[in-house]
Design a protein around this motif. Structure first.
Motif, PDB file in Angstrom:
ATOM      1  N   ARG A 166       0.819  -1.213   0.000  1.00 15.78           N
ATOM      2  CA  ARG A 166       0.000   0.000   0.000  1.00 15.78           C
ATOM      3  C   ARG A 166       0.857   1.268   0.000  1.00 15.78           C
ATOM      4  NH1 ARG A 166      -5.202  -0.160   2.294  1.00 15.78           N
ATOM      5  NH2 ARG A 166      -4.703   1.428   3.838  1.00 15.78           N
ATOM      6  N   ARG A 167       2.131   1.120   0.293  1.00 16.60           N
ATOM      7  CA  ARG A 167       3.022   2.270   0.458  1.00 16.60           C
ATOM      8  C   ARG A 167       3.077   3.186  -0.762  1.00 16.60           C
ATOM      9  NH1 ARG A 167       9.066   0.794   2.014  1.00 16.60           N
ATOM     10  NH2 ARG A 167       7.830  -0.466   3.442  1.00 16.60           N
ATOM     11  N   PRO A 168       3.336   2.677  -1.988  1.00 16.95           N
ATOM     12  CA  PRO A 168       3.437   3.614  -3.120  1.00 16.95           C
ATOM     13  C   PRO A 168       2.147   4.368  -3.401  1.00 16.95           C
ATOM     14  CG  PRO A 168       3.471   1.327  -3.875  1.00 16.95           C
ATOM     15  CD  PRO A 168       3.627   1.289  -2.391  1.00 16.95           C
ATOM     16  N   LYS A 252       4.843   3.284 -11.735  1.00 21.25           N
ATOM     17  CA  LYS A 252       5.504   2.068 -12.209  1.00 21.25           C
ATOM     18  C   LYS A 252       5.675   1.078 -11.062  1.00 21.25           C
ATOM     19  CE  LYS A 252       7.365  -0.359 -15.441  1.00 21.25           C
ATOM     20  NZ  LYS A 252       6.488  -0.924 -16.507  1.00 21.25           N
ATOM     21  N   TRP A 253       5.949   1.560  -9.885  1.00 18.12           N
ATOM     22  CA  TRP A 253       6.068   0.704  -8.697  1.00 18.12           C
ATOM     23  C   TRP A 253       4.746  -0.030  -8.450  1.00 18.12           C
ATOM     24  CZ3 TRP A 253       7.749   3.064  -3.291  1.00 18.12           C
ATOM     25  CH2 TRP A 253       7.984   2.024  -2.383  1.00 18.12           C
ATOM     26  N   ILE A 254       3.647   0.687  -8.552  1.00 16.55           N
ATOM     27  CA  ILE A 254       2.324   0.078  -8.364  1.00 16.55           C
ATOM     28  C   ILE A 254       2.065  -0.986  -9.434  1.00 16.55           C
ATOM     29  CG2 ILE A 254      -0.161   0.551  -8.394  1.00 16.55           C
ATOM     30  CD1 ILE A 254       0.540   3.358  -7.241  1.00 16.55           C
ATOM     31  N   GLU A 255       2.457  -0.694 -10.673  1.00 13.76           N
ATOM     32  CA  GLU A 255       2.289  -1.669 -11.757  1.00 13.76           C
ATOM     33  C   GLU A 255       3.101  -2.935 -11.493  1.00 13.76           C
ATOM     34  OE1 GLU A 255       3.253   0.020 -15.509  1.00 13.76           O
ATOM     35  OE2 GLU A 255       1.795   1.654 -15.351  1.00 13.76           O
ATOM     36  N   GLU A 256       4.327  -2.764 -11.048  1.00 13.04           N
ATOM     37  CA  GLU A 256       5.192  -3.917 -10.787  1.00 13.04           C
ATOM     38  C   GLU A 256       4.632  -4.787  -9.658  1.00 13.04           C
ATOM     39  OE1 GLU A 256       7.919  -4.986 -12.396  1.00 13.04           O
ATOM     40  OE2 GLU A 256       7.704  -3.373 -13.867  1.00 13.04           O
ATOM     41  N   ASP A 270       7.381  -5.434  -1.143  1.00 14.67           N
ATOM     42  CA  ASP A 270       7.303  -4.280  -2.040  1.00 14.67           C
ATOM     43  C   ASP A 270       8.648  -3.851  -2.607  1.00 14.67           C
ATOM     44  OD1 ASP A 270       8.047  -3.309   0.635  1.00 14.67           O
ATOM     45  OD2 ASP A 270       7.881  -1.327  -0.269  1.00 14.67           O
ATOM     46  N   GLN A 271       9.757  -4.250  -1.993  1.00 15.59           N
ATOM     47  CA  GLN A 271      11.055  -3.705  -2.396  1.00 15.59           C
ATOM     48  C   GLN A 271      11.554  -4.205  -3.756  1.00 15.59           C
ATOM     49  OE1 GLN A 271      13.748  -2.466   0.682  1.00 15.59           O
ATOM     50  NE2 GLN A 271      15.407  -3.651  -0.243  1.00 15.59           N
ATOM     51  N   PRO A 272      11.426  -5.502  -4.103  1.00 12.11           N
ATOM     52  CA  PRO A 272      11.821  -5.904  -5.464  1.00 12.11           C
ATOM     53  C   PRO A 272      11.058  -5.138  -6.540  1.00 12.11           C
ATOM     54  CG  PRO A 272      11.609  -7.828  -4.065  1.00 12.11           C
ATOM     55  CD  PRO A 272      11.082  -6.671  -3.274  1.00 12.11           C
ATOM     56  N   ALA A 277      10.898  -1.019 -10.835  1.00 11.19           N
ATOM     57  CA  ALA A 277      10.358   0.264 -11.300  1.00 11.19           C
ATOM     58  C   ALA A 277      11.466   1.293 -11.457  1.00 11.19           C
ATOM     59  CB  ALA A 277       9.306   0.764 -10.312  1.00 11.19           C
ATOM     60  N   LEU A 278      12.401   1.295 -10.517  1.00  8.21           N
ATOM     61  CA  LEU A 278      13.510   2.241 -10.570  1.00  8.21           C
ATOM     62  C   LEU A 278      14.401   1.970 -11.778  1.00  8.21           C
ATOM     63  CD1 LEU A 278      14.620   4.593  -8.884  1.00  8.21           C
ATOM     64  CD2 LEU A 278      16.001   2.936  -7.628  1.00  8.21           C
ATOM     65  N   ASN A 279      14.700   0.699 -12.038  1.00 14.49           N
ATOM     66  CA  ASN A 279      15.541   0.345 -13.183  1.00 14.49           C
ATOM     67  C   ASN A 279      14.868   0.685 -14.507  1.00 14.49           C
ATOM     68  OD1 ASN A 279      16.829  -2.706 -11.584  1.00 14.49           O
ATOM     69  ND2 ASN A 279      17.286  -0.555 -11.243  1.00 14.49           N
ATOM     70  N   LYS A 280      13.548   0.492 -14.587  1.00 17.35           N
ATOM     71  CA  LYS A 280      12.828   0.701 -15.843  1.00 17.35           C
ATOM     72  C   LYS A 280      12.537   2.176 -16.127  1.00 17.35           C
ATOM     73  CE  LYS A 280      10.703  -3.891 -15.783  1.00 17.35           C
ATOM     74  NZ  LYS A 280       9.443  -4.683 -15.713  1.00 17.35           N
TER      75      LYS A 280
END
Length: 293
Positions: A166-168, A252-256, A270-272, A277-280
């Motif tokens: 839920r964080r992002p 993107k984080w939510i999508e992942e 949630d971290q992976p 998301a960060l890499n993409k």
């Protein structure tokens, strides 16, 4: 006479006589009771009618309790209050009941840095919402729906995934309101005010999750991916500005997270998803690495 036979009453003698009421007692008994007189009954009826006009029928409505009033407290209102105290920046944490001791410990260090008024706690259950706001009114809000957060979920469990995923969404909502936000896990303390290390004008600030200590002049670029094909950036302490780059990263984080749901085989958190998301989005988001470590 048997043992349990009631004894016969002695009949009165011929000369005996039954008691006779005196004229005074008879007269008093025949008088109407003063409370039953017609004037008194009319007076009583008038009083009842007067009370009926003043007091509504049925039980009086109870004012909302302090706990129920916080149920309608919105993230928009809570974030506005925290941001007003912090020059447009919200200091965010998220906890459920079992982690309140961690929150208390973290808050001690935040208060020493003079940042307590900026704190907004996302309460992940209603009991936590009420407890925090009872002691510290206005500093906690619940964003429905509330997950099942009454137990301390173990790292890698589905409950832990549901809690952290839920964080992002919380962060994105605050950015959409136009505020900057610093997110902290509460299993840490501040040794100094981290805002002093937020330099330049980047979208996102974060730190590496790898153990080796880096030199002071280390690169602030993303490190090379690890053996799983992604980086190991920590999502435990983030600073984001309300820019399109930061919002893009959060979406993107939510999508992942949707693409990598929890399963018994994967046991993700949630971290992976944050690292993918960060890499993409690395070419589209301005970030600064390892400013807090």
């Amino acid at each position: 006479m048997s043992l349990h036979q009631r004894p016969h009453q002695k009949p009165p003698a011929a000369g005996d006589s039954l008691p006779v009421s005196s004229p005074t007692a008879s007269t008093a008994a025949s008088r109407p009771h003063p409370l039953l007189t017609l004037p008194y009954l009319f007076s009583l009826l008038a009083v009842l009618l007067f009370v009926a006009l003043l007091v509504p029928w049925g039980p009086a409505a109870r004012p909302p309790s302090s706990s129920s009033s916080w149920r309608s407290y919105t993230l928009q209102d809570a974030a506005a209050s925290a941001a007003a105290a912090g020059n447009g920046t919200v200091l965010l944490a998220a906890v459920s009941g079992p982690y309140l001791p961690f929150l208390s410990n973290w808050l001690i260090s935040v208060r020493r840095a003079g940042r307590a008024d900026q704190v907004l706690v996302i309460a992940e259950d209603y009991e936590t919402l009420d407890r925090i706001n009872a002691a510290w009114p206005g500093h906690a809000v619940l964003v429905p729906p509330a997950p099942d957060a009454q137990t301390a979920h173990k790292f890698g469990s589905q409950g832990f995934f549901n809690f952290t995923s839920r964080r992002p969404r919380h962060l994105l909502q605050i950015l959409e309101l136009g505020y900057s936000v610093m997110y902290n896990d509460v299993d840490m303390v501040w040794l100094a005010d981290p805002f002093a290390y937020i330099v330049e004008n980047h979208d996102v600030y974060f730190m590496d999750d790898m153990a080796p200590v880096k030199p002071l002049d280390h690169s602030h670029e993303l490190p090379p991916p690890g053996k799983k094909g992604r980086t190991y950036i920590c999502s435990c302490m983030l600073f984001l500005r309300p820019t399109e780059g930061a919002k893009l990263l959060l979406r993107k984080w939510i999508e992942e997270l949707k693409e990598q749901p929890w399963s018994k085989q994967r046991k993700s958190n949630d971290q992976p998803a944050f690292n993918w998301a960060l890499n993409k989005t690395a070419g589209q988001v301005m970030f600064l690495l390892d400013i807090f470590s």
